[in-house]
Design an enzyme around this catalytic site. Structure first.
Site, PDB file in Angstrom:
ATOM      1  N   VAL A 238     -35.835 -14.577  -8.197  1.00 20.16           N
ATOM      2  CA  VAL A 238     -36.457 -14.450  -9.516  1.00 20.16           C
ATOM      3  C   VAL A 238     -36.559 -12.957  -9.798  1.00 20.16           C
ATOM      4  CG1 VAL A 238     -38.567 -14.816 -10.826  1.00 20.16           C
ATOM      5  CG2 VAL A 238     -37.727 -16.592  -9.298  1.00 20.16           C
ATOM      6  N   HIS A 446     -45.208 -52.337  19.607  1.00 16.59           N
ATOM      7  CA  HIS A 446     -44.093 -52.748  18.753  1.00 16.59           C
ATOM      8  C   HIS A 446     -44.629 -53.579  17.597  1.00 16.59           C
ATOM      9  CE1 HIS A 446     -40.049 -53.992  17.664  1.00 16.59           C
ATOM     10  NE2 HIS A 446     -40.483 -55.246  17.612  1.00 16.59           N
TER      11      HIS A 446
END
Ligand code: FAD
Length: 477
Positions: A238, A446
Site C-alpha cells: 500500500v 472415536h
C-alpha cells in the site's frame, strides 16, 4: 505510598503475576491505566475477537447447511445487539477479575504509571478523581503489553482508517474493508466482517498469508478465504491512503514498485503487527535494558538488568500471546518468592482462529529447515477421518515433526476445524518427551478429530490402519 511488590499492567500477564504473588503470601499492588482489568486480551484482543468469530462461524455453517439439504434464510444482523453481547462477555470477565483481585486483597490502583527511578513510580490517576502520587516499591513486575504498530503515512486522521481496536468496536458493517497485513489478527478480523456481509480485501507485502507458519498449514485456509473474501493480494504494498467522498482511496503497487493502481474502500484496517509498550514509561530512568525491537531484555526468571524490576508478557518479547504472558507472570511471581521457577518451554502453542483454524507448537518445518535439523515429517489428511467427513470439513491435516533417532515428538501442526483445541495434546506430548508410540498407544475416543493425532503417530510407525502406508521398521522399536 510504598508497596513491596507492584505489578504494572492488568493484562493476562499482569493479573496472573499479581494473583499468583498474592496466593504465595505477598502483599501486592496492581497499577492499571484502564478502569477495567483484563488488558489487551480481554478488552480489545483475544476475547472480543473470539466472540465475534463464534458468530461468524455460526453464520457460515448455517449457510453451508445447504450442502446437506437444509436451507436457512439470509441472517438479519443487528449490529447494536451484537456489539452489546460482545461487551457483555467482556464486562462479565472483567468484573470477575475485579472480584478475584479483591478476594486476594490485591490493591488495584487505576492510574498511568511512569518510572522516576528504579524504585519509584509517578501515578497519574485515570479513574475518578485523585491527584498525582508517588509509589515506591521493593520490586516491580512490568507487564505493560503492546499496542498496534502505526505506519505514519497511513495516519491520515480519518475515522475510516482503523486498527484492531477500532475493528473490534464494530461501529458498523462497512460495505467494503481493506485489511492491510495478512497476519493472524488481520485474517481473524477480515473473517468476522466477511461473514457479517462486508466485501473484504486483504493486502500482504510478502508472498504468503501468515508469514512464519508452515505453508502446507496455510494452504487450506488460503483456499477457503479465497471464496469468502473479495480478493487476497500478495506481494503487494500500500503506497498511500487518501480520504475521498465517504471512502478511502488506496494506491497499491506490486512489491517491486510496478503496476500502480487505486481502489476505494469504505474502511481500511491497518493490522501490521504490534509493538511493545516500553517507550514513554520512564524505563530510561531505570537500569532496564531494551533490545533493538523495543522488547525488555530478561533472563529465564523474567529478571531485567535492574535488580528491582522483572518483565513479562508482550513487553518482554515474542511470541506476543496471552498464554505466554500469563505463564511468565507466574514464573516471575514464583521467582520473587524464592522459588526455582524458570521460563523454559519446549512448546508455546500458536493458534489462528480463522475457519479453518491453524495451530502449531514446538518445532515447525520452516524452523527445522532454517536450523538444518534432521526430522521426519508425517502428515495425516483429515479426508481419512470419519469425524471430519461427518462434519463436512475434510480439508484439514495433522502433522508431526519427529526425531528419527528417538521417535520423540518435536513439533505438531494442524489445520482444520477446532485445531486450536487439538494442539494442546501435542503441547503435552512435546513437553513430556513423548514418542510417536506413546501417542499411538494412548486410546483416543472415536469418532473425534483428536484421533487424527493417534492416526498420524501410527502413520509414522507404519501401523496406521485408517490409511494405507507400508509397514515401517520403526514398528520394531
Ligand atoms: P496487555 O494485555 O497488553 O496488558 C497490558 C496492560 O498494561 C494494559 O491493560 C495497559 O492499559 C496497561 N499499561 C500499559 N502501560 C501502562 C502504564 N504506563 N500505566 C498503567 N498501565 C499501563 N493472544 C492470544 O494468545 N490468543 C489470541 O487469540 C489473541 N488474539 C488477539 C486478538 C487481537 C485483536 C489482539 C490485538 C491481540 C490478540 N492476542 C491474542 C494477543 C494478546 O492480547 C496479548 O499477547 C496479551 O494481551 C499480552 O498480555 P500482557 O499482559 O503482556 O499485556
Amino acid at each position: 505510598m510504598h508497596a513491596k511488590l507492584v505489578v504494572l499492567g492488568g493484562g493476562p500477564g499482569g493479573y496472573a503475576a499479581a494473583f499468583m504473588a498474592a496466593d504465595l503470601g505477598m502483599e501486592v499492588t496492581l497499577v492499571e491505566a484502564d478502569p477495567r482489568l483484563g488488558g489487551t486480551c480481554l478488552l480489545r484482543g483475544c476475547i472480543p475477537s473470539k466472540a465475534l468469530l463464534h458468530v461468524a462461524k455460526v453464520v457460515s455453517e448455517a449457510r453451508e447447511m445447504i450442502d446437506w439439504g437444509i436451507e436457512f434464510s439470509e441472517p438479519k444482523i443487528s449490529v447494536d445487539a451484537l456489539r452489546a453481547r460482545k461487551e457483555k462477555v467482556i464486562a462479565t470477565l472483567s468484573g470477575g477479575l475485579k472480584q478475584l483481585a479483591s478476594r486476594r486483597k490485591v490493591q488495584v490502583i487505576t492510574a498511568k504509571a511512569f518510572f522516576e527511578n528504579s524504585t519509584t513510580l509517578r501515578l497519574e490517576p485515570t479513574g475518578e478523581g485523585g491527584a498525582i502520587e508517588k509509589l515506591t516499591f521493593d520490586h516491580c513486575i512490568l507487564a505493560t503489553g503492546s499496542t498496534p504498530t502505526k505506519i505514519p503515512a497511513f495516519d491520515i486522521g480519518s475515522s475510516r482508517v482503523i486498527d484492531s481496536t477500532g475493528a473490534l468496536e464494530l461501529v458498523d458493517i462497512p460495505e467494503s474493508l481493506l485489511v492491510v497485513g495478512g497476519g493472524y489478527i488481520g485474517l481473524e478480523m477480515g473473517s468476522v466482517y466477511a461473514e457479517l456481509g462486508t466485501q473484504v480485501t486483504v493486502v500482504e507485502l510478502t508472498d504468503g498469508l501468515l508469514p512464519g507458519a508452515d505453508r502446507d498449514l496455510v494452504k487450506p485456509l488460503h483456499q477457503r478465504l479465497n471464496k469468502h473474501f473479495k480478493s487476497i493480494m500478495l506481494s503487494t504494498k500500500v503506497v498511500s491512503l487518501v480520504e475521498k467522498d465517504n471512502a478511502v482511496e488506496v494506491t497499491f503497487q506490486d512489491a517491486d514498485g510496478s503496476n500502480e493502481r487505486t481502489e476505494r474502500f469504505s474502511r481500511v484496517l491497518v493490522s501490521v503487527g504490534r509493538r511493545p509498550t516500553s517507550q514513554g514509561i520512564g524505563l530510561e530512568n531505570t537500569k532496564v535494558k531494551i533490545d533493538k525491537r523495543g522488547f525488555v531484555e530478561t533472563d529465564d526468571q523474567q529478571r531485567t538488568a535492574d535488580p528491582h524490576i522483572l518483565a513479562i508478557g508482550d513487553v518482554a518479547g515474542e511470541p506476543m500471546l496471552a498464554h505466554k504472558a500469563s505463564h511468565q507472570g507466574k514464573v516471575a511471581a514464583e521467582a520473587l518468592h524464592g522459588g526455582p521457577a524458570h521460563f523454559a518451554p519446549h512448546a508455546i502453542p500458536a493458534v489462528v482462529f480463522t475457519d479453518p483454524e491453524i495451530a502449531w507448537a514446538g518445532l515447525t518445518e520452516e524452523q527445522a529447515k532454517r536450523e538444518n535439523r534432521q526430522v521426519e515429517v508425517v502428515k495425516y489428511p483429515w479426508a481419512a477421518s470419519g469425524r471430519a467427513q461427518a462434519l463436512g470439513r475434510t480439508e484439514g491435516m495433522t502433522k508431526f515433526l519427529i526425531d528419527p533417532e528417538t521417535d520423540r515428538v518435536l513439533g505438531i501442526g494442524l489445520v482444520g476445524a477446532g485445531a486450536g483445541e487439538l494442539v494442546a495434546e501435542g503441547v503435552l506430548a512435546i513437553e513430556m518427551g513423548c514418542t510417536a508410540r506413546d501417542i499411538a498407544e494412548s486410546i483416543h475416543p472415536h469418532p473425534t478429530l483428536s484421533e487424527t493425532l493417534a492416526f498420524g503417530s501410527e502413520a509414522y510407525l507404519g501401523i496406521a490402519t485408517e490409511i494405507y502406508r507400508p509397514r515401517s521398521d520403526k514398528n520394531n522399536h
